[in-house]
Design a protein around this motif. Sequence first.
Motif, short mmCIF file in Angstrom:
data_model
loop_
_atom_site.label_atom_id
_atom_site.label_comp_id
_atom_site.label_asym_id
_atom_site.label_seq_id
_atom_site.Cartn_x
_atom_site.Cartn_y
_atom_site.Cartn_z
N LEU A 355 0.84 -1.21 0.00
CA LEU A 355 0.00 0.00 0.00
C LEU A 355 0.87 1.26 0.00
O LEU A 355 0.54 2.25 -0.65
CB LEU A 355 -0.95 0.01 1.20
N ASP A 385 -4.59 -7.88 -9.87
CA ASP A 385 -5.49 -8.71 -9.06
C ASP A 385 -5.04 -8.74 -7.60
O ASP A 385 -5.87 -8.66 -6.69
CB ASP A 385 -5.51 -10.14 -9.60
N MET A 387 -3.17 -6.49 -6.06
CA MET A 387 -3.39 -5.17 -5.46
C MET A 387 -4.87 -4.96 -5.14
O MET A 387 -5.20 -4.43 -4.09
CB MET A 387 -2.92 -4.06 -6.42
N HIS A 388 -5.74 -5.38 -6.03
CA HIS A 388 -7.18 -5.26 -5.75
C HIS A 388 -7.56 -5.98 -4.47
O HIS A 388 -8.32 -5.46 -3.66
CB HIS A 388 -7.99 -5.86 -6.91
N SER A 389 -7.04 -7.20 -4.32
CA SER A 389 -7.44 -7.97 -3.14
C SER A 389 -6.86 -7.34 -1.87
O SER A 389 -7.50 -7.33 -0.82
CB SER A 389 -7.02 -9.43 -3.29
N VAL A 391 -6.19 -4.05 -1.39
CA VAL A 391 -6.94 -2.82 -1.10
C VAL A 391 -8.31 -3.16 -0.52
O VAL A 391 -8.74 -2.58 0.48
CB VAL A 391 -7.06 -1.96 -2.37
N SER A 392 -8.98 -4.14 -1.14
CA SER A 392 -10.31 -4.52 -0.66
C SER A 392 -10.24 -5.08 0.75
O SER A 392 -11.10 -4.78 1.59
CB SER A 392 -10.92 -5.57 -1.58
N ILE A 395 -9.96 -2.15 3.09
CA ILE A 395 -11.23 -1.42 3.17
C ILE A 395 -12.19 -2.15 4.11
O ILE A 395 -12.74 -1.57 5.04
CB ILE A 395 -11.88 -1.28 1.77
N ILE A 396 -12.39 -3.45 3.86
CA ILE A 396 -13.33 -4.22 4.67
C ILE A 396 -12.86 -4.28 6.12
O ILE A 396 -13.64 -4.17 7.05
CB ILE A 396 -13.50 -5.65 4.09
N PHE A 398 -11.15 -2.05 7.82
CA PHE A 398 -11.45 -0.81 8.53
C PHE A 398 -12.94 -0.62 8.76
O PHE A 398 -13.36 -0.09 9.79
CB PHE A 398 -10.83 0.40 7.81
N ILE A 399 -13.76 -1.05 7.80
CA ILE A 399 -15.21 -0.97 8.00
C ILE A 399 -15.60 -1.80 9.22
O ILE A 399 -16.32 -1.33 10.11
CB ILE A 399 -15.97 -1.46 6.74
N PHE A 465 -12.08 -12.28 3.85
CA PHE A 465 -12.87 -12.69 2.69
C PHE A 465 -13.65 -13.98 2.92
O PHE A 465 -14.80 -14.09 2.55
CB PHE A 465 -11.98 -12.86 1.47
N MET A 468 -16.62 -13.11 4.86
CA MET A 468 -17.44 -12.03 4.29
C MET A 468 -18.14 -12.43 2.99
O MET A 468 -19.22 -11.93 2.71
CB MET A 468 -16.59 -10.77 4.07
#
Lengths: 478, 478
Positions: A355, A385, A387-389, A391-392, A395-396, A398-399, A465, A468
């Motif tokens: 990150l 792919d 990096m997407h995982s 970042v996601s 995000i999840i 911290f939520i 994941f 979730m």
Amino acid sequence: MKFKVVMGVLGTLLWLLGLLMLIPLFVSMYYSESPQTFAIAFTITMVAGTIFAFRIEPAKEDWDLKEGFMIVAFGWLAAAIFGAIPFVLEGMTPINAFFESMSGFTTTGATVMVDIESHSRGLLFWRSMTQWLGGMGIIMLFIAILPKLGIAGRQMFRAEVPGPQEDKLRPRIRETAKILWMVYVAISVVECVALYLAGLNLYDAITHTFTTMACGGFSPYADSIAAFNSPVVEGIICFFMFLAGANFALHYRMFYVDKGSLLKDDEFKFYTLIIAIATLSLTLLLFKDHVYDLGTSFRYSVFQVLSILTTTGYATVDFNQWADSGRMLLFIVMFFGGCAGSTGGGIKIVRILLLLRYANRELFKAVHPKAVRIIRFNGKAVSDDVMHSIVSFVIIYFILFFISSGLLTMMGMDVFSSLSASIATLGNIGPAFNLFGPMANYNLLPFMGKLLLVLNMWIGRLEVFTVMVMLTSAFWKK
Amino acid sequence: MKFKVVMGVLGTLLWLLGLLMLIPLFVSMYYSESPQTFAIAFTITMVAGTIFAFRIEPAKEDWDLKEGFMIVAFGWLAAAIFGAIPFVLEGMTPINAFFESMSGFTTTGATVMVDIESHSRGLLFWRSMTQWLGGMGIIMLFIAILPKLGIAGRQMFRAEVPGPQEDKLRPRIRETAKILWMVYVAISVVECVALYLAGLNLYDAITHTFTTMACGGFSPYADSIAAFNSPVVEGIICFFMFLAGANFALHYRMFYVDKGSLLKDDEFKFYTLIIAIATLSLTLLLFKDHVYDLGTSFRYSVFQVLSILTTTGYATVDFNQWADSGRMLLFIVMFFGGCAGSTGGGIKIVRILLLLRYANRELFKAVHPKAVRIIRFNGKAVSDDVMHSIVSFVIIYFILFFISSGLLTMMGMDVFSSLSASIATLGNIGPAFNLFGPMANYNLLPFMGKLLLVLNMWIGRLEVFTVMVMLTSAFWKK
Ligand SMILES: [K+]
Ligand SMILES: [K+]
């Protein structure tokens, strides 16, 4: 969804768990405690396993991704539920037993035991052993021991193993799982011998090896590692926490493939750097704000930083009593976590590192909009792919962190207790601040609060994941 | 780096600022206060502007990205420094005056004034006016008023305007800036009239319009909006906070292009949804935890939620005295912020929305790894570049948040004061919790603490990148 397949595999998993309960049964007998607890727990688990596995379907290759996610998620849930039986049998309430067991398997180390030493030797052994099993992973153990699972095995492996990318030590996932478990056992044996030579009795050496190597943090003593008050023991545990928080695949490579594998790894270098910076900063803060001399400040700092960063959660001092500068530093360290492929929890060092590189690239592009710059890890380009995982994931994470913190305040907890307890359970760390310091426990929480933290530990250990996805509509659609 | 170009534009900017100081000069004279303060401030600023602009270079089209970033970043810094002169002349220390002025221009609204009402009418007018200028943006005003800046203007526009994507109302950036400023002026006039009709005197109506429309939050009264104790005034301010926290480009479109433009916008819908959910939750929490009846709970909730979410920072009650559940809810709301293209600060609703969609896509892909799923906003695909900038923004934002919090605890502040003061200044909100509640002030901070928060406000208002790129080596390389 092939529920019968899922049930079948869960049944087999329960058999494995039941058999493992024979170990604390022997410990109980050795200490002349009643063998009843573990005999009953063993029986219930084996019977339940048989009922589950009764109609097992043979076509394992037929699994889809969804079944894999379900098996891993519910496998861990089942382990926590059945692993809680011995705690119930020794008089704990069901929710407390469930909390303690989930905290064990997920290697969190948060406890609801008010008087730890009042419990039997057998139960405290089991409590430490659940962490050791959960550290390298119960599904991974399952994959290593049971007959080939093929593609399903790889997917289950990915759903459990910490970090964004797996390290394929061997083309076959079963071989990889076997190697990792063997490395884990080998290093555990070395730590156990070291602790024994440092003066611990065999029981203490084994139980603390279990919880060090798993980045777990349970101790049969309320005072945690402070109970031994020995610099040598602390030094040994520091060293093995450091190893356990690093990548086990790299430990293997170091011995059998390339001696320099650890030192060439970007993540390991960054992990070491963070430890050095945090330890140095904390040493200065403690020296400035407290009555400790410089040596004591360093001794407390290095242990506490390693314990929190690797998400072990041991303590050699009640760091909750420190000034807020030291507490804030440890709180921030809680957001890092161990390395990928370690037994540590948290966001993981590799994710933080990537990150940072991601953000740095964007700053570069602000000045050179047309330049192409690739994010690299160990010299290789990191795919979109991955990096997407990453970042996601963050995000999840911290939520969940904010939702959990909000819910805890609604149950009457103060802000910092809520924030720190949320990250301490999501990151499988264990101790937190204010109400939930390292010398305190989580027993004062209401039922719903305990359930919430159990959920955090479960979601956190399975890297977000795995649990979730089951909340999405896509998962349940045909 | 063409420093002469940068200096030249900064000089012109100072002339503009100097001329604007004539307005509080007239206010001072109207209230028979000494005109000396603003006369001196005017003179110094104009002279400084002349010295800066002395060797202005004519070839504006020649600018590079770097000059644009520097002009915007240092333009704001210069405004805060010269805008601080009147505060110094009325007896504040230089650091306090700088803090107050930066807090004004960045529309943060954090104050170091211990006894607000003791200051002159002219100074408090200027204090509110800096927020109004900073709200729509001093660079944007500059672009709208001065001769064409061409490509450089567009880049400067982007470096200042809040949100990841600009809304090109007109092909020419100068036209767009003009329209946005005119919409801003028009809505401000309407609010001012409404407040006047609701019983406020002209001075109160104007100053509060300034700070509502800018999502600023300064008030000439220590009790903020609670000073009026009027549901009608609160209702009017709520309505205009709601407008100011939404996208001004959409306000324009609504009147001149498409009546439904707001209701069709994903961000506006999500903004409204968040307000509804947060208000409802807070109402129930306040009703449960406090002595308020349901009506009062709602009245307090809707105002405080709008004030914090839009990053205005007004208060009608000392929300710092609430139970931790309510305080935590407002603390979490602080991480959202206003809409893109609004005068609000913070992370911004559109970024949160797109991050949620980003994470949701990943959960979908966990179950359907081969499916292609595009992140959309208002029906259109969001480009990778925009997503990269959003993710990087949030990464840097959280890094700054944690660093700032850590530094504040080192200065002796408690954990929650530090966390909330950091987000309250980075997000240009103003009031925080514990030591820095809405009825308190930031004066107790040491010099370095004030400087740190000034830095937060500056970085936060310029959407992180504009300042942060200047810390990279790429920025300074030839
Ligand atoms: K732990
Ligand atoms: K504000």
